[in-house]
Design an enzyme around this catalytic site. Structure first.
Site, mmCIF file in Angstrom:
data_model
loop_
_atom_site.group_PDB
_atom_site.id
_atom_site.type_symbol
_atom_site.label_atom_id
_atom_site.label_comp_id
_atom_site.label_asym_id
_atom_site.label_seq_id
_atom_site.Cartn_x
_atom_site.Cartn_y
_atom_site.Cartn_z
ATOM 1 N N ASP A 232 -24.795 -22.983 -44.669
ATOM 2 C CA ASP A 232 -24.080 -21.733 -44.392
ATOM 3 C C ASP A 232 -24.583 -21.147 -43.069
ATOM 4 O O ASP A 232 -25.402 -21.753 -42.378
ATOM 5 C CB ASP A 232 -24.256 -20.744 -45.560
ATOM 6 C CG ASP A 232 -25.694 -20.286 -45.724
ATOM 7 O OD1 ASP A 232 -26.563 -20.690 -44.907
ATOM 8 O OD2 ASP A 232 -25.966 -19.535 -46.663
ATOM 9 N N LYS B 103 -19.779 -26.577 -48.671
ATOM 10 C CA LYS B 103 -20.825 -25.575 -48.905
ATOM 11 C C LYS B 103 -20.917 -25.262 -50.406
ATOM 12 O O LYS B 103 -21.983 -25.321 -51.006
ATOM 13 C CB LYS B 103 -20.468 -24.312 -48.115
ATOM 14 C CG LYS B 103 -21.632 -23.585 -47.548
ATOM 15 C CD LYS B 103 -21.201 -22.599 -46.495
ATOM 16 C CE LYS B 103 -20.216 -21.584 -46.998
ATOM 17 N NZ LYS B 103 -19.886 -20.543 -46.014
#
Ligand code: SF4
Length: 214
Positions: A138, A120
């Site tokens: 996310d 991420k």
């Protein structure tokens, strides 16, 4: 309409609604890297308050690498998981200097080799700093992409791969930032505001909810 065409329309609508993208404030590549590390399970607003203090106390990578760990802990405490995050920041600062000449690296593999950096964070850096195609999968991205029928999985890596196939490379990074704004504003985890959603005509979940309500 193909899924790619629908994705392009969704990108265009979100672009119009949310012109700005990343809400983390930074003035250097390493600052964004550490702000992203701090943002795990913390709001961007709080991270921005904390990093303002952190970077004014430690304005260079060198000063962060040499900092007293307890002092970093005290500053980043409001972000939660503060000891791990402080450790990662101090160690990463040292590694950026010794392994990468004081620069944030521009490959997924190298980014993942830094303490506390997962896909991420790495994707956010690749997209925002280096302008590379990158999907930040996310919680907002995963939830909303599933609702919009752009993917059918909750696995972050699979969401990333699915979106990479259908979102224009140049739009990928900002698209994910916009999903964060949109996820807070309209398509919340609980009680999405489908009635006032600019994507309602493109959203299977919205259509289903309207049918159930009607
Ligand atoms: Fe989310 Fe509802 Fe909009 Fe679909 S219509 S994107 S579920 S707010």
């Amino acid at each position: 309409m193909t899924i790619r065409e629908r994705a392009a329309k969704i990108v265009a609508v979100l672009k119009e609604e949310y012109p700005s993208s990343c809400s983390l404030v930074s003035t250097a590549d390493w600052q964004l890297l550490f702000a992203t590390r701090l943002s795990a399970q913390c709001t961007d607003e709080r991270v921005n308050i904390v990093t303002k203090e952190l970077y004014s106390r430690f304005p260079t990578l060198q000063s962060l690498a040499e900092a007293d760990l307890e002092e970093i802990c005290e500053i980043v405490r409001p972000c939660g998981l503060f000891r791990t995050k402080a450790n990662d920041i101090k160690n990463s600062a040292g590694q950026l200097i010794t392994r990468f000449g004081g620069k944030v690296p521009d490959t997924m593999e190298e980014l993942l080799s830094l303490p506390g950096v997962g896909r991420k964070t790495a994707n956010l850096i690749l997209g925002d700093i280096f302008g590379k195609p990158a999907i930040v999968a996310d919680t907002h991205c995963i939830r909303i992409s599933n609702r919009l029928g752009l993917c059918d999985t909750k696995d972050p890596h699979k969401v990333e791969l699915a979106l990479k196939k259908i979102i224009e490379p140049a739009e990928q990074s900002d698209f994910c930032h916009r999903l964060v704004h949109f996820g807070r504003d309209k398509c919340m985890a609980r009680g999405p505001r489908c009635g006032e959603c600019p994507l309602s005509g493109l959203c299977p979940e919205g259509a289903l909810r309207a049918k159930t309500a009607g």
